[in-house]
Design a protein around this motif. Sequence first.
Motif, PDB file in Angstrom:
ATOM      1  N   VAL A 141      35.650  39.277  34.671  1.00 20.41           N
ATOM      2  CA  VAL A 141      34.586  39.381  35.671  1.00 20.41           C
ATOM      3  C   VAL A 141      34.677  38.213  36.648  1.00 20.41           C
ATOM      4  O   VAL A 141      34.687  38.400  37.876  1.00 20.41           O
ATOM      5  CB  VAL A 141      33.196  39.399  35.002  1.00 20.41           C
ATOM      6  CG1 VAL A 141      32.083  39.264  36.051  1.00 20.41           C
ATOM      7  CG2 VAL A 141      32.996  40.676  34.196  1.00 20.41           C
ATOM      8  N   ALA A 142      34.738  37.003  36.118  1.00 19.64           N
ATOM      9  CA  ALA A 142      34.764  35.809  36.966  1.00 19.64           C
ATOM     10  C   ALA A 142      35.996  35.804  37.861  1.00 19.64           C
ATOM     11  O   ALA A 142      35.910  35.475  39.060  1.00 19.64           O
ATOM     12  CB  ALA A 142      34.728  34.555  36.089  1.00 19.64           C
ATOM     13  N   TRP A 143      37.159  36.167  37.315  1.00 14.74           N
ATOM     14  CA  TRP A 143      38.386  36.187  38.109  1.00 14.74           C
ATOM     15  C   TRP A 143      38.332  37.240  39.206  1.00 14.74           C
ATOM     16  O   TRP A 143      38.650  36.955  40.371  1.00 14.74           O
ATOM     17  CB  TRP A 143      39.579  36.441  37.195  1.00 14.74           C
ATOM     18  CG  TRP A 143      40.855  36.686  37.947  1.00 14.74           C
ATOM     19  CD1 TRP A 143      41.648  35.745  38.537  1.00 14.74           C
ATOM     20  CD2 TRP A 143      41.481  37.954  38.193  1.00 14.74           C
ATOM     21  NE1 TRP A 143      42.735  36.356  39.138  1.00 14.74           N
ATOM     22  CE2 TRP A 143      42.653  37.709  38.942  1.00 14.74           C
ATOM     23  CE3 TRP A 143      41.154  39.271  37.838  1.00 14.74           C
ATOM     24  CZ2 TRP A 143      43.500  38.736  39.349  1.00 14.74           C
ATOM     25  CZ3 TRP A 143      42.003  40.293  38.248  1.00 14.74           C
ATOM     26  CH2 TRP A 143      43.155  40.023  39.000  1.00 14.74           C
ATOM     27  N   SER A 144      37.922  38.463  38.854  1.00 17.27           N
ATOM     28  CA  SER A 144      37.855  39.549  39.839  1.00 17.27           C
ATOM     29  C   SER A 144      36.915  39.183  40.977  1.00 17.27           C
ATOM     30  O   SER A 144      37.271  39.284  42.162  1.00 17.27           O
ATOM     31  CB  SER A 144      37.393  40.847  39.167  1.00 17.27           C
ATOM     32  OG  SER A 144      38.278  41.255  38.155  1.00 17.27           O
ATOM     33  N   HIS A 145      35.716  38.769  40.618  1.00 14.77           N
ATOM     34  CA  HIS A 145      34.726  38.451  41.640  1.00 14.77           C
ATOM     35  C   HIS A 145      35.153  37.234  42.462  1.00 14.77           C
ATOM     36  O   HIS A 145      34.848  37.149  43.658  1.00 14.77           O
ATOM     37  CB  HIS A 145      33.367  38.224  40.991  1.00 14.77           C
ATOM     38  CG  HIS A 145      32.777  39.484  40.439  1.00 14.77           C
ATOM     39  ND1 HIS A 145      31.576  39.518  39.763  1.00 14.77           N
ATOM     40  CD2 HIS A 145      33.220  40.777  40.459  1.00 14.77           C
ATOM     41  CE1 HIS A 145      31.307  40.764  39.387  1.00 14.77           C
ATOM     42  NE2 HIS A 145      32.299  41.538  39.798  1.00 14.77           N
ATOM     43  N   GLY A 146      35.857  36.320  41.832  1.00  9.23           N
ATOM     44  CA  GLY A 146      36.353  35.157  42.558  1.00  9.23           C
ATOM     45  C   GLY A 146      37.376  35.508  43.625  1.00  9.23           C
ATOM     46  O   GLY A 146      37.574  34.758  44.581  1.00  9.23           O
ATOM     47  N   ARG A 147      37.999  36.673  43.476  1.00  4.34           N
ATOM     48  CA  ARG A 147      38.963  37.154  44.472  1.00  4.34           C
ATOM     49  C   ARG A 147      38.369  38.234  45.363  1.00  4.34           C
ATOM     50  O   ARG A 147      39.100  38.917  46.099  1.00  4.34           O
ATOM     51  CB  ARG A 147      40.218  37.678  43.772  1.00  4.34           C
ATOM     52  CG  ARG A 147      41.021  36.590  43.093  1.00  4.34           C
ATOM     53  CD  ARG A 147      42.389  37.078  42.704  1.00  4.34           C
ATOM     54  NE  ARG A 147      43.116  37.691  43.839  1.00  4.34           N
ATOM     55  CZ  ARG A 147      44.441  37.802  43.898  1.00  4.34           C
ATOM     56  NH1 ARG A 147      45.186  37.320  42.910  1.00  4.34           N
ATOM     57  NH2 ARG A 147      45.026  38.371  44.925  1.00  4.34           N
ATOM     58  N   GLY A 148      37.065  38.419  45.275  1.00  2.00           N
ATOM     59  CA  GLY A 148      36.406  39.411  46.118  1.00  2.00           C
ATOM     60  C   GLY A 148      36.615  40.841  45.675  1.00  2.00           C
ATOM     61  O   GLY A 148      36.480  41.774  46.479  1.00  2.00           O
ATOM     62  N   MET A 149      36.910  41.040  44.393  1.00  2.22           N
ATOM     63  CA  MET A 149      37.169  42.378  43.870  1.00  2.22           C
ATOM     64  C   MET A 149      36.063  42.800  42.913  1.00  2.22           C
ATOM     65  O   MET A 149      35.661  42.021  42.043  1.00  2.22           O
ATOM     66  CB  MET A 149      38.510  42.412  43.124  1.00  2.22           C
ATOM     67  CG  MET A 149      39.696  41.997  43.960  1.00  2.22           C
ATOM     68  SD  MET A 149      41.299  42.108  43.098  1.00  2.22           S
ATOM     69  CE  MET A 149      41.096  40.881  41.792  1.00  2.22           C
ATOM     70  N   ASP A 150      35.563  44.021  43.063  1.00  2.00           N
ATOM     71  CA  ASP A 150      34.664  44.576  42.062  1.00  2.00           C
ATOM     72  C   ASP A 150      35.443  44.832  40.780  1.00  2.00           C
ATOM     73  O   ASP A 150      36.676  44.969  40.800  1.00  2.00           O
ATOM     74  CB  ASP A 150      34.053  45.897  42.537  1.00  2.00           C
ATOM     75  CG  ASP A 150      33.052  45.722  43.663  1.00  2.00           C
ATOM     76  OD1 ASP A 150      32.648  44.574  43.931  1.00  2.00           O
ATOM     77  OD2 ASP A 150      32.676  46.740  44.279  1.00  2.00           O
ATOM     78  N   LEU A 151      34.713  44.908  39.666  1.00  2.00           N
ATOM     79  CA  LEU A 151      35.326  45.224  38.376  1.00  2.00           C
ATOM     80  C   LEU A 151      34.541  46.350  37.730  1.00  2.00           C
ATOM     81  O   LEU A 151      33.305  46.325  37.723  1.00  2.00           O
ATOM     82  CB  LEU A 151      35.313  43.998  37.453  1.00  2.00           C
ATOM     83  CG  LEU A 151      35.718  44.240  35.984  1.00  2.00           C
ATOM     84  CD1 LEU A 151      37.202  44.581  35.881  1.00  2.00           C
ATOM     85  CD2 LEU A 151      35.388  43.028  35.117  1.00  2.00           C
ATOM     86  N   THR A 152      35.254  47.355  37.217  1.00  2.00           N
ATOM     87  CA  THR A 152      34.623  48.415  36.438  1.00  2.00           C
ATOM     88  C   THR A 152      35.225  48.422  35.043  1.00  2.00           C
ATOM     89  O   THR A 152      36.451  48.411  34.884  1.00  2.00           O
ATOM     90  CB  THR A 152      34.816  49.786  37.094  1.00  2.00           C
ATOM     91  OG1 THR A 152      34.115  49.815  38.336  1.00  2.00           O
ATOM     92  CG2 THR A 152      34.266  50.895  36.214  1.00  2.00           C
ATOM     93  N   VAL A 153      34.358  48.418  34.035  1.00  2.00           N
ATOM     94  CA  VAL A 153      34.785  48.478  32.635  1.00  2.00           C
ATOM     95  C   VAL A 153      34.599  49.911  32.151  1.00  2.00           C
ATOM     96  O   VAL A 153      33.588  50.557  32.451  1.00  2.00           O
ATOM     97  CB  VAL A 153      33.977  47.495  31.765  1.00  2.00           C
ATOM     98  CG1 VAL A 153      34.559  47.424  30.361  1.00  2.00           C
ATOM     99  CG2 VAL A 153      33.969  46.117  32.399  1.00  2.00           C
ATOM    100  N   ILE A 154      35.570  50.416  31.395  1.00  2.00           N
ATOM    101  CA  ILE A 154      35.614  51.819  31.008  1.00  2.00           C
ATOM    102  C   ILE A 154      35.753  51.941  29.499  1.00  2.00           C
ATOM    103  O   ILE A 154      36.538  51.210  28.876  1.00  2.00           O
ATOM    104  CB  ILE A 154      36.804  52.529  31.692  1.00  2.00           C
ATOM    105  CG1 ILE A 154      36.770  52.299  33.213  1.00  2.00           C
ATOM    106  CG2 ILE A 154      36.811  54.023  31.377  1.00  2.00           C
ATOM    107  CD1 ILE A 154      38.033  52.752  33.916  1.00  2.00           C
ATOM    108  N   GLU A 155      35.005  52.870  28.911  1.00  2.00           N
ATOM    109  CA  GLU A 155      35.189  53.178  27.493  1.00  2.00           C
ATOM    110  C   GLU A 155      36.450  54.011  27.296  1.00  2.00           C
ATOM    111  O   GLU A 155      36.828  54.813  28.160  1.00  2.00           O
ATOM    112  CB  GLU A 155      33.990  53.971  26.963  1.00  2.00           C
ATOM    113  CG  GLU A 155      32.754  53.132  26.725  1.00  2.00           C
ATOM    114  CD  GLU A 155      31.571  53.963  26.244  1.00  2.00           C
ATOM    115  OE1 GLU A 155      30.661  53.370  25.662  1.00  2.00           O
ATOM    116  OE2 GLU A 155      31.549  55.196  26.470  1.00  2.00           O
ATOM    117  N   VAL A 156      37.106  53.833  26.149  1.00  2.00           N
ATOM    118  CA  VAL A 156      38.242  54.669  25.776  1.00  2.00           C
ATOM    119  C   VAL A 156      37.803  56.129  25.744  1.00  2.00           C
ATOM    120  O   VAL A 156      36.736  56.463  25.233  1.00  2.00           O
ATOM    121  CB  VAL A 156      38.777  54.256  24.389  1.00  2.00           C
ATOM    122  CG1 VAL A 156      39.767  55.291  23.864  1.00  2.00           C
ATOM    123  CG2 VAL A 156      39.455  52.902  24.468  1.00  2.00           C
TER     124      VAL A 156
END
Length: 340
Positions: A185-200
């Motif tokens: 989360v911190a890395w993605s947002h630090g680069r201006g990218m949204d993050l989506t987490v997905i269940e298997v």
Amino acid sequence: MGFERAATIKPALIDPFQRAITYLRVSVTDRCDFRCVYCMSENMAFLPKQDLLTLEELDRLCSAFIARGVRKLRLTGGEPLVRRSIMTLVRALSRHLGDGLDELTLTTNGSQLPKYAAELADCGVKRINVSLDTRDADKFRAITRWGELDKVMAGIDAAQNAGIAVKINAVALKGVNEDELGDLVAWSHGRGMDLTVIEVMPLGEIDENRLDQYLPLSMVRARLAQRFTLEDIDYQTGGPARYARVKETGGRLGFITPMTHNFCESCNRVRITCTGTLYMCLGQEDAADLRSPLRASKDNALLHTAIEEAISRKPKGHDFIIDRRHQRPALARHMSVTGG
């Protein structure tokens, strides 16, 4: 290349539950240069190339849906960018942007982006999804079996340098990456990218046991809430994710929860495989053959009839369950066949 322009408007596609079909996901290939453990077996038997729709046929098919009200088109795979001459199709489809189509995008593992990012941007692709479950190189190789993390990172750099917005998709895997999702989360947002987490998702026989992989996102969110302040927001991209704003980073965090909380009530999506099979629901086996009517008439009359009949059967919701007694997936087909 190019048969049907969006200007030839036909009646919109409305399913039995009065949901307008405005989002089409198209798998252009079942092949991939990775073998992710939750998606494929290591020794996958791919479809014979002659079974796949040609790029010209894929263009006709997509154009027919755009003429029926599809506003967002996502190319998927497998890995879409390993399809030979794929940019010929992307460039052809880009003619619909501003003429019926609002967005042309794709989901990719990122490995081919150093080669294609600039051309994608030139074709009007403004944002893409990149699948990335870990930033640990050894763990990345273990998850993807064949993947090289540095190539994906170079691909993300190339996309951002080309002006394409990147969203990261991460599958939550129990005992594999659950301890690093906060850092992701911190890395993605630090680069201006949204993050989506997905269940298997329980699609296709693989070499692993999905019960061992499965991590409910309710647990993921609870753990992330110990580190971040999450505020639910009413943000939509046309997909199934529910979003929260992370106060500490200012970025958006999405959750896709097919197992613990389905996203069917507002479903506006259908999927087409690389062989021309239309799946009205990712989590159901019912499907329609569009390849035969596509090839039977050059004016697409039979194709439109087949599309209308298929949409009339779109179900209210999916049947995602994991068969715990027999330790098998809910559906036999692999995600790479259906289209990510």
